[in-house]
Design an enzyme around this catalytic site. Structure first.
Site, short mmCIF file in Angstrom:
data_model
loop_
_atom_site.label_atom_id
_atom_site.label_comp_id
_atom_site.label_asym_id
_atom_site.label_seq_id
_atom_site.Cartn_x
_atom_site.Cartn_y
_atom_site.Cartn_z
N HIS A 38 2.32 6.85 28.05
CA HIS A 38 1.67 5.97 29.02
C HIS A 38 2.04 6.43 30.44
CE1 HIS A 38 0.61 3.44 25.77
NE2 HIS A 38 1.34 2.36 26.02
N ARG A 47 0.83 -1.22 0.00
CA ARG A 47 0.00 0.00 0.00
C ARG A 47 0.86 1.26 0.00
NH1 ARG A 47 -2.34 -3.44 3.73
NH2 ARG A 47 -1.03 -2.65 5.40
N ARG A 66 10.34 -11.93 22.06
CA ARG A 66 10.82 -11.41 23.36
C ARG A 66 11.15 -12.49 24.37
NH1 ARG A 66 6.17 -6.92 23.83
NH2 ARG A 66 6.97 -5.43 22.31
N CYS A 124 6.14 -1.66 25.73
CA CYS A 124 6.29 -0.25 26.10
C CYS A 124 5.97 0.04 27.57
CB CYS A 124 5.44 0.63 25.18
SG CYS A 124 3.77 0.03 24.98
N LYS A 184 2.84 -9.60 29.86
CA LYS A 184 4.15 -9.15 29.37
C LYS A 184 4.92 -8.46 30.50
CE LYS A 184 2.39 -8.38 24.70
NZ LYS A 184 1.81 -7.36 23.81
N1 LIG Z 1 2.68 2.37 18.97
C1 LIG Z 1 3.36 2.10 20.08
O1 LIG Z 1 3.35 2.88 21.05
C2 LIG Z 1 4.19 0.85 20.17
C3 LIG Z 1 5.01 0.70 21.29
C4 LIG Z 1 5.78 -0.43 21.40
C5 LIG Z 1 5.75 -1.39 20.42
N2 LIG Z 1 4.94 -1.23 19.34
C6 LIG Z 1 4.95 -2.28 18.32
O2 LIG Z 1 5.54 -1.75 17.14
C7 LIG Z 1 4.93 -2.33 15.99
C8 LIG Z 1 4.38 -1.23 15.09
O3 LIG Z 1 3.42 -0.48 15.80
P1 LIG Z 1 2.85 0.91 15.27
O4 LIG Z 1 2.13 1.47 16.44
O5 LIG Z 1 3.89 1.73 14.61
O6 LIG Z 1 1.76 0.41 14.19
P2 LIG Z 1 1.15 1.19 12.94
O7 LIG Z 1 1.13 2.66 13.17
O8 LIG Z 1 -0.15 0.53 12.68
O9 LIG Z 1 2.16 0.87 11.74
C9 LIG Z 1 2.27 -0.41 11.19
C10 LIG Z 1 3.36 -0.40 10.15
O10 LIG Z 1 3.50 -1.74 9.67
C11 LIG Z 1 3.44 -1.73 8.24
N3 LIG Z 1 2.85 -2.95 7.70
C12 LIG Z 1 1.59 -3.43 7.89
N4 LIG Z 1 1.42 -4.55 7.15
C13 LIG Z 1 2.56 -4.76 6.48
C14 LIG Z 1 3.00 -5.74 5.56
N5 LIG Z 1 2.21 -6.74 5.15
N6 LIG Z 1 4.27 -5.65 5.07
C15 LIG Z 1 5.08 -4.66 5.45
N7 LIG Z 1 4.73 -3.68 6.34
C16 LIG Z 1 3.48 -3.74 6.84
C17 LIG Z 1 2.55 -0.54 7.93
O11 LIG Z 1 2.77 -0.17 6.58
P3 LIG Z 1 1.58 0.48 5.68
O12 LIG Z 1 1.51 1.92 6.07
O13 LIG Z 1 2.08 0.26 4.30
O14 LIG Z 1 0.33 -0.29 6.01
C18 LIG Z 1 3.08 0.48 8.94
O15 LIG Z 1 4.28 1.04 8.48
C19 LIG Z 1 3.86 -3.32 16.53
O16 LIG Z 1 4.43 -4.61 16.62
C20 LIG Z 1 3.56 -2.77 17.89
O17 LIG Z 1 3.08 -3.76 18.78
C21 LIG Z 1 4.16 -0.12 19.20
#
Ligand SMILES: NC(=O)c1ccc[n+]([C@@H]2O[C@H](COP(=O)([O-])OP(=O)(O)OC[C@H]3O[C@@H](n4cnc5c(N)ncnc54)[C@H](OP(=O)(O)O)[C@@H]3O)[C@@H](O)[C@H]2O)c1
Length: 336
Positions: free
Chosen positions: A247, A41, A101, A131, A218
């Protein structure tokens, strides 16, 4: 001086991926080349890094040739599928998801706490902790060093950006509907099980058979691994609140040794990544807006617990997109 590296970000268009770009730029990370990967996408879209336009590519199993470090921030499923390909291509993976993890061959790192563990990664994969766990342990570690941590009872107040870009969009939409006196319909509720605007939801991640959620477990298992305290007891309630970013965690921690509040406060002097903000009589305590888009976590409301012996009750706050994910991952990349 670190030699220049070829870095990849998997999930570069997401909440964490975009923050990683900011952290790499701000910290002047030595980068020879930057590869930005996301889903089909986003392929072809562009973003700017250090004044240079970079085109986002679609993630494939062949994406990792010549890359030194890949920062993964897409999802657990994407990490499980693609991290082994990256590692096999000789690239060190730093993974933000929960996929690896608890693997005994994957170090789980908070650089201020256990940096040395990052230097032994037999699978070429290093995991970034959850986090809420990172923010809680940043506040607990100086106290643990002084008194010896035995147990944690915690309740979290987790921002919607913890659910990524979709969580932010859902709260924005619902807030707008409320401000315009429009009803919130089932079509406006997608990310969370119930309305998040003007609400508080005691449910983060999926429920397990024991009544706790995965997010709550976790805190238990990751804290044990990071602190190397296999007997540590943790009970936790994770709650989603209508806050965009950062948080907060209310923690009652019990220790092996008697505690002293003045001494406990002093233990935060000159600690990397965590600062004391604690003068409640003058309304001075940490709030999520204090840490938003900031590197440091904050701790306050430190008091002797009234129920448990040798225990302190504290309030910890940190930007979970930054220290809870992107910054922590970039700090790990700096270590290796
Ligand atoms: N948000 C937080 O505070 C936080 C904190 C700690 C850990 N995490 C972890 O970090 C990870 C990302 O979280 P986020 O909050 O950044 O999520 P997000 O905003 O929903 O972003 C998801 C990312 O993954 C990509 N993606 C989705 N499907 C894909 C595919 N089939 N192939 C390649 N890339 C793909 C998306 O690309 P597109 O834009 O192209 O869809 C986007 O760049 C998760 O595992 C989450 O648990 C998040």
């Amino acid at each position: 001086m670190n030699p220049q590296k070829h870095i990849a970000i998997v999930g570069a268009t997401g909440a964490v991926g975009e923050e990683m770009l900011k952290c790499l730029a701000e910290r002047n990370f030595p980068i020879k080349e930057l590869t930005l990967l996301a889903s089909a996408r986003s392929a072809g879209k562009t973003t700017t890094f250090r004044g240079q336009e970079i085109t986002i590519k679609e993630l494939t199993h062949q994406s990792f040739e010549g890359i030194d470090i890949a920062l993964f921030s897409a999802s657990g499923d994407i990490s499980r599928e693609y991290a082994p390909s990256a590692a096999a291509a000789g690239c060190t993976v730093i993974d933000n998801s929960s996929a690896f993890r608890m693997d005994p061959d994957v170090p789980l790192i908070v650089p201020e706490i256990n940096p040395q563990a990052a230097l032994s990664a037999p699978k070429n994969i290093i995991a970034n902790p959850n986090c809420t766990t990172i923010i809680s342990l940043m506040a607990l570690f100086p106290l643990h060093k002084k008194y010896g941590l035995k147990s944690i009872i915690a309740s979290s107040y987790q921002a919607v950006s913890g659910s990524g870009a979709a969580g932010i969009a859902e709260l924005e939409l619902q807030n707008k509907l409320i401000a315009n006196n429009n009803p919130i319909t089932p079509d406006d509720i997608n990310v969370y099980p119930v309305q998040i605007a003007s609400n508080v939801i005691p449910h983060v991640d999926t429920f397990l058979d024991n009544g706790f959620t995965k997010e709550e477990q976790k805190m238990l298992f990751e804290s044990r691994k990071i602190l190397q305290l296999p007997e540590l007891k943790v009970t936790c309630t994770c709650v989603r609140v209508p806050v965009y970013r950062s948080h907060s965690v209310s923690i009652t921690a019990q220790f092996e040794h008697p505690v002293n509040v003045t001494e406990a406060k002093a233990s935060f002097t000159d600690q990397p990544g965590i600062k004391l903000k604690d003068d409640p009589e003058n309304n001075i305590y940490p709030v999520p807006l204090d840490t938003t888009c900031k590197d440091d976590c904050l701790v306050g409301r430190i008091r002797k617990d009234q129920v448990l012996e040798n225990a302190l009750t504290i309030w910890a706050v940190g930007d979970q997109v930054r220290k809870g994910a992107a910054l922590n991952a970039v700090q790990i990349a700096e270590i290796i």
